[in-house]
Design a protein around this motif. Structure first.
Motif, PDB file in Angstrom:
ATOM      1  N   ILE A   1       2.124  -4.984  -2.437  1.00 40.45           N
ATOM      2  CA  ILE A   1       2.341  -5.622  -3.996  1.00 40.45           C
ATOM      3  C   ILE A   1       0.603  -5.359  -3.971  1.00 40.45           C
ATOM      4  O   ILE A   1       1.215  -5.805  -5.540  1.00 40.45           O
ATOM      5  N   ALA A   2      -0.305  -4.371  -3.758  1.00 38.20           N
ATOM      6  CA  ALA A   2      -1.649  -3.822  -4.348  1.00 38.20           C
ATOM      7  C   ALA A   2      -0.858  -3.204  -5.173  1.00 38.20           C
ATOM      8  O   ALA A   2      -1.821  -3.326  -7.210  1.00 38.20           O
ATOM      9  N   ALA A   3      -0.360  -2.062  -5.310  1.00 38.92           N
ATOM     10  CA  ALA A   3       0.332  -1.413  -6.233  1.00 38.92           C
ATOM     11  C   ALA A   3       1.040  -1.471  -7.086  1.00 38.92           C
ATOM     12  O   ALA A   3       1.092  -1.794  -9.085  1.00 38.92           O
ATOM     13  N   LEU A   4       1.742  -2.998  -6.930  1.00 36.64           N
ATOM     14  CA  LEU A   4       2.812  -3.763  -8.168  1.00 36.64           C
ATOM     15  C   LEU A   4       1.252  -4.392  -9.334  1.00 36.64           C
ATOM     16  O   LEU A   4       1.424  -4.327 -10.068  1.00 36.64           O
ATOM     17  N   GLY A  38      -1.215   6.927   7.751  1.00 34.42           N
ATOM     18  CA  GLY A  38      -0.209   5.613   8.595  1.00 34.42           C
ATOM     19  C   GLY A  38       0.451   6.053   9.780  1.00 34.42           C
ATOM     20  O   GLY A  38       0.216   7.727  10.423  1.00 34.42           O
ATOM     21  N   GLU A  39       1.063   5.623   9.757  1.00 35.03           N
ATOM     22  CA  GLU A  39       2.490   6.007  11.101  1.00 35.03           C
ATOM     23  C   GLU A  39       3.005   7.427  10.623  1.00 35.03           C
ATOM     24  O   GLU A  39       3.748   8.332  11.131  1.00 35.03           O
ATOM     25  N   ASN A  40       3.601   7.153   9.486  1.00 30.19           N
ATOM     26  CA  ASN A  40       4.601   7.942   8.715  1.00 30.19           C
ATOM     27  C   ASN A  40       4.410   8.659   7.692  1.00 30.19           C
ATOM     28  O   ASN A  40       4.992   8.688   7.096  1.00 30.19           O
ATOM     29  N   GLY A  41       2.568   8.400   7.084  1.00 26.73           N
ATOM     30  CA  GLY A  41       2.531   8.591   6.291  1.00 26.73           C
ATOM     31  C   GLY A  41       2.496   7.877   4.443  1.00 26.73           C
ATOM     32  O   GLY A  41       2.646   8.197   3.771  1.00 26.73           O
ATOM     33  N   GLU A  42       2.918   6.532   4.274  1.00 25.11           N
ATOM     34  CA  GLU A  42       2.405   5.328   4.231  1.00 25.11           C
ATOM     35  C   GLU A  42       0.908   5.330   4.135  1.00 25.11           C
ATOM     36  O   GLU A  42       0.758   5.384   4.728  1.00 25.11           O
ATOM     37  N   ARG A  43       0.965   5.076   3.217  1.00 23.27           N
ATOM     38  CA  ARG A  43      -0.836   4.823   2.566  1.00 23.27           C
ATOM     39  C   ARG A  43      -0.757   2.821   2.705  1.00 23.27           C
ATOM     40  O   ARG A  43       0.418   1.990   2.521  1.00 23.27           O
ATOM     41  N   HIS A  44      -2.303   2.587   2.075  1.00 24.07           N
ATOM     42  CA  HIS A  44      -2.414   1.079   2.633  1.00 24.07           C
ATOM     43  C   HIS A  44      -2.840   0.673   1.863  1.00 24.07           C
ATOM     44  O   HIS A  44      -3.609   1.157   0.304  1.00 24.07           O
ATOM     45  N   PHE A  48       8.432  -0.993  -6.548  1.00 18.93           N
ATOM     46  CA  PHE A  48       8.047  -2.057  -5.933  1.00 18.93           C
ATOM     47  C   PHE A  48       9.578  -1.555  -5.148  1.00 18.93           C
ATOM     48  O   PHE A  48       9.411  -1.124  -3.931  1.00 18.93           O
ATOM     49  N   VAL A  49      10.649  -1.222  -5.505  1.00 18.07           N
ATOM     50  CA  VAL A  49      11.494  -0.806  -4.679  1.00 18.07           C
ATOM     51  C   VAL A  49      11.274   0.513  -4.208  1.00 18.07           C
ATOM     52  O   VAL A  49      11.672   0.879  -2.762  1.00 18.07           O
ATOM     53  N   LEU A  50      10.978   1.737  -5.112  1.00 13.65           N
ATOM     54  CA  LEU A  50      11.169   3.547  -4.243  1.00 13.65           C
ATOM     55  C   LEU A  50      10.100   2.856  -3.052  1.00 13.65           C
ATOM     56  O   LEU A  50       9.820   3.812  -2.258  1.00 13.65           O
ATOM     57  N   ALA A  51       8.603   1.947  -3.425  1.00 11.05           N
ATOM     58  CA  ALA A  51       7.564   2.040  -2.924  1.00 11.05           C
ATOM     59  C   ALA A  51       7.918   1.976  -1.223  1.00 11.05           C
ATOM     60  O   ALA A  51       7.976   1.968  -0.313  1.00 11.05           O
ATOM     61  N   LEU A  52       8.600   0.563  -0.945  1.00 15.60           N
ATOM     62  CA  LEU A  52       9.141  -0.319  -0.085  1.00 15.60           C
ATOM     63  C   LEU A  52      10.286   0.686   0.563  1.00 15.60           C
ATOM     64  O   LEU A  52      10.679   1.225   2.204  1.00 15.60           O
ATOM     65  N   LYS A  53      11.346   1.629   0.031  1.00 12.35           N
ATOM     66  CA  LYS A  53      12.765   1.765   0.042  1.00 12.35           C
ATOM     67  C   LYS A  53      11.801   3.432   0.956  1.00 12.35           C
ATOM     68  O   LYS A  53      12.889   4.030   1.663  1.00 12.35           O
ATOM     69  N   PHE A  54      11.507   4.816  -0.061  1.00 17.27           N
ATOM     70  CA  PHE A  54      10.605   5.527   1.003  1.00 17.27           C
ATOM     71  C   PHE A  54       9.511   5.533   1.613  1.00 17.27           C
ATOM     72  O   PHE A  54       8.900   6.726   1.632  1.00 17.27           O
ATOM     73  N   ARG A  55       9.078   4.345   1.236  1.00 17.71           N
ATOM     74  CA  ARG A  55       7.718   3.991   2.721  1.00 17.71           C
ATOM     75  C   ARG A  55       6.726   5.018   2.139  1.00 17.71           C
ATOM     76  O   ARG A  55       5.700   4.775   2.640  1.00 17.71           O
ATOM     77  N   ILE A  56       6.258   4.549   0.689  1.00 21.64           N
ATOM     78  CA  ILE A  56       5.345   5.462   0.277  1.00 21.64           C
ATOM     79  C   ILE A  56       4.011   3.865   0.044  1.00 21.64           C
ATOM     80  O   ILE A  56       3.041   5.180   0.621  1.00 21.64           O
ATOM     81  N   PHE A  57       4.170   3.337   0.719  1.00 22.41           N
ATOM     82  CA  PHE A  57       3.276   2.234   0.820  1.00 22.41           C
ATOM     83  C   PHE A  57       3.793   1.769   1.616  1.00 22.41           C
ATOM     84  O   PHE A  57       4.494   1.432   2.256  1.00 22.41           O
ATOM     85  N   ASP A  58       2.497   0.577   2.958  1.00 24.28           N
ATOM     86  CA  ASP A  58       2.604  -0.632   3.815  1.00 24.28           C
ATOM     87  C   ASP A  58       3.061  -1.474   2.739  1.00 24.28           C
ATOM     88  O   ASP A  58       2.983  -1.711   1.376  1.00 24.28           O
ATOM     89  N   LEU A  59       3.648  -2.798   3.270  1.00 23.91           N
ATOM     90  CA  LEU A  59       3.529  -3.749   2.028  1.00 23.91           C
ATOM     91  C   LEU A  59       2.545  -4.735   1.495  1.00 23.91           C
ATOM     92  O   LEU A  59       2.555  -4.885   0.485  1.00 23.91           O
TER      93      LEU A  59
END
Length: 237
Positions: free
Chosen positions: A32-35, A79-85, A17-28
């Protein structure tokens, strides 16, 4: 399920969860879906299954962020900068979840963790091919080998194919380290080759269906992964 397993799983899920948010792997919503997917995999599979999925998420994001500024200028970024949905997460994980469910239900005697590896090797191979292959100027349509513009669905190149092999190999290598705690050539080759095959199926579906608006990118990813996994089941019957 022991208290230690629950604690270890919770730590890894929080890390995800932290890595996904910090490095913008996904949007919010994607985070949550990844979690949620992570929790399902922990319950139906094991901690090793979750670790393999984490390795996929991290390496796929590394490929996605590779020369991201150039891809943004080319308008080929996610996405806008590589993040996924959330939809990307669901399509990438749905086959893996189904495999974990079959493992949990003890259906047949298949090597489910290995087949789980095949599913993510296929997705990782496609991600590496599409994110790195766009920098090869010599791209050809897989269905007719006509030269096309980089980034078009169904396009293949030497750089993209090499990247696809690397993406699949990373998952195969991670699998044998987790499951065998050492080197095992047969499962490494099986996951790498089947993951690479899944990527080729993805390109064919992209050329034949996605370019005509008959399938979405997510549907192409899911179906190509499903076919690679189906081939794995046939091999291990």
């Amino acid at each position: 399920m022991s208290i230690y397993y629950i604690i270890e799983s919770a730590v890894l899920l929080i890390l995800l969860f932290v890595l996904a948010l910090k490095f913008r792997i996904f949007d919010l919503k994607g985070t949550i879906a990844a979690l949620i997917v992570g929790v399902i995999i922990v319950v139906l599979g094991s901690l090793y299954w979750l670790i393999l999925m984490l390795i996929f998420a991290i390496t796929a994001q590394m490929a996605t962020k590779y020369r991201i500024k150039e891809k943004t200028k080319m308008k080929l970024q996610e996405g806008e900068n590589g993040e996924r949905h959330a939809s990307n997460v669901i399509y990438a994980a749905v086959i893996g979840i189904a495999i974990a469910a079959m493992h949990f239900a003890k259906i047949g005697g298949f090597p489910y963790f290995l087949i789980f590896g095949v599913s993510f090797a296929s997705v990782n191979a496609d991600t590496f091919a599409s994110e790195i292959g766009v920098f090869d100027s010599k791209v050809y349509m897989i269905t007719g080998f006509k030269k096309i513009t980089p980034g078009v669905n169904g396009g293949v190149s030497l750089l993209g194919e090499g990247a696809a092999l690397l993406g699949a190999f990373i998952i195969g290598l991670s699998y044998i380290i987790l499951d065998f705690h050492g080197f095992a050539i047969i499962p490494l080759l099986a996951i790498t080759i089947l993951g690479f095959v899944g990527c080729q199926i993805d390109s064919i579906l992209g050329a034949v269906f996605e370019n005509k608006g008959k399938m979405s990118k997510g549907q192409v990813n899911a179906v190509s992964t499903l076919l690679a996994v189906a081939l794995a089941f046939v091999i291990f019957i």
